[in-house]
Write a protein that holds these residues in place. Structure first.
Motif, mmCIF file in Angstrom:
data_model
loop_
_atom_site.group_PDB
_atom_site.id
_atom_site.type_symbol
_atom_site.label_atom_id
_atom_site.label_comp_id
_atom_site.label_asym_id
_atom_site.label_seq_id
_atom_site.Cartn_x
_atom_site.Cartn_y
_atom_site.Cartn_z
ATOM 1 N N ARG A 136 0.835 -1.209 0.000
ATOM 2 C CA ARG A 136 0.000 0.000 0.000
ATOM 3 C C ARG A 136 0.865 1.253 0.000
ATOM 4 N N GLN A 137 1.938 1.223 0.757
ATOM 5 C CA GLN A 137 2.840 2.379 0.797
ATOM 6 C C GLN A 137 3.504 2.592 -0.568
ATOM 7 N N GLU A 140 1.078 4.221 -2.889
ATOM 8 C CA GLU A 140 0.892 5.648 -2.605
ATOM 9 C C GLU A 140 2.059 6.492 -3.115
ATOM 10 N N VAL A 143 0.998 6.960 -6.629
ATOM 11 C CA VAL A 143 -0.168 7.833 -6.762
ATOM 12 C C VAL A 143 0.250 9.295 -6.699
ATOM 13 N N GLY A 144 1.133 9.633 -5.768
ATOM 14 C CA GLY A 144 1.594 11.014 -5.677
ATOM 15 C C GLY A 144 2.305 11.477 -6.931
ATOM 16 N N GLU A 155 -7.532 11.246 -6.925
ATOM 17 C CA GLU A 155 -6.705 10.285 -6.200
ATOM 18 C C GLU A 155 -7.174 8.866 -6.463
ATOM 19 N N ARG A 159 -5.052 5.885 -8.310
ATOM 20 C CA ARG A 159 -4.773 4.621 -7.622
ATOM 21 C C ARG A 159 -5.226 3.434 -8.453
#
Length: 206
Positions: A136-137, A140, A143-144, A155, A159
């Protein structure tokens, strides 16, 4: 170098060799289809000799799946820091760097992709949760970067697209025919174009 010092240097290399062969065998035959003796034979030591390095097959599986999740996250963060705003890189350059890093994984660690798909549920609950948290990290991080390059994406859209691109890149274990992987450079370039195309398509005006 003393004998003891040589042993300390050799031990990590031996562990990596064992893990590499275990990943290959687990991916080919399944976790329960491979015995400790077979892994030992693949690295030139007795099966019981493996227990000097790992308590058992379960520990090997956990180290493989947790380890690759950690490396992907650390590698992704490092690529962002090296090519991001502080390094003068554009959002496009950062995204390219992330894609390149994941393609390296997808082409060079294909047994681990197969292993994750088939054997993740065999991990102990705490190890499985750790893998999921690391993943998950990692998502992310992407995603950023994707939203910096394509700010029109929400967002949630970013994702979803990141997961879709991972699915595309992680399809490499299925490319088993000789003609499917003509050479590493051209395959990497094709995968890169496909990934960039997916992000661009997601950002097209609705």
């Amino acid at each position: 170098m003393s004998t003891h010092a040589t042993a300390r240097v050799a031990a990590p290399a031996r562990r990596e060799q064992i893990l590499r062969e275990a990943a290959r065998l687990f991916a080919e035959r399944g976790f329960h289809g491979v015995g400790v003796d077979e892994i030992g034979a693949a690295v030139g030591i007795s099966g019981p000799g493996l227990y000097r390095h790992f308590p058992g097959k379960d520990a090997m599986l956990a180290e493989l799946l947790v380890g690759i999740s950690e490396r992907l996250l650390e590698g992704g963060r490092l690529r962002v820091s090296r090519t991001g705003d502080g390094a003068g890189g554009s959002p496009e350059a950062v995204l390219d760097a992330l894609i390149e890093g994941h393609i390296d994984f997808a082409l060079d660690d294909r047994p681990l992709i197969t292993l994750h798909d088939r054997e993740l549920d065999r991990l102990r609950e705490d190890d499985r949760k750790r893998v999921r948290r690391l993943q998950r990290q990692y998502v992310e991080v992407w995603v950023g970067v994707v939203r910096a390059r394509y700010p029109a994406l929400t967002e949630a859209e970013a994702r979803v697209t990141v997961h879709a691109v991972f699915g595309l890149l992680n399809s490499t274990p299925r490319l088993t025919r000789p003609e499917a992987l003509p050479d590493r450079a051209s395959t990497a370039a094709l995968l890169h174009r496909l990934a960039r195309g997916a992000f661009a398509a997601a950002a097209e005006p609705r």
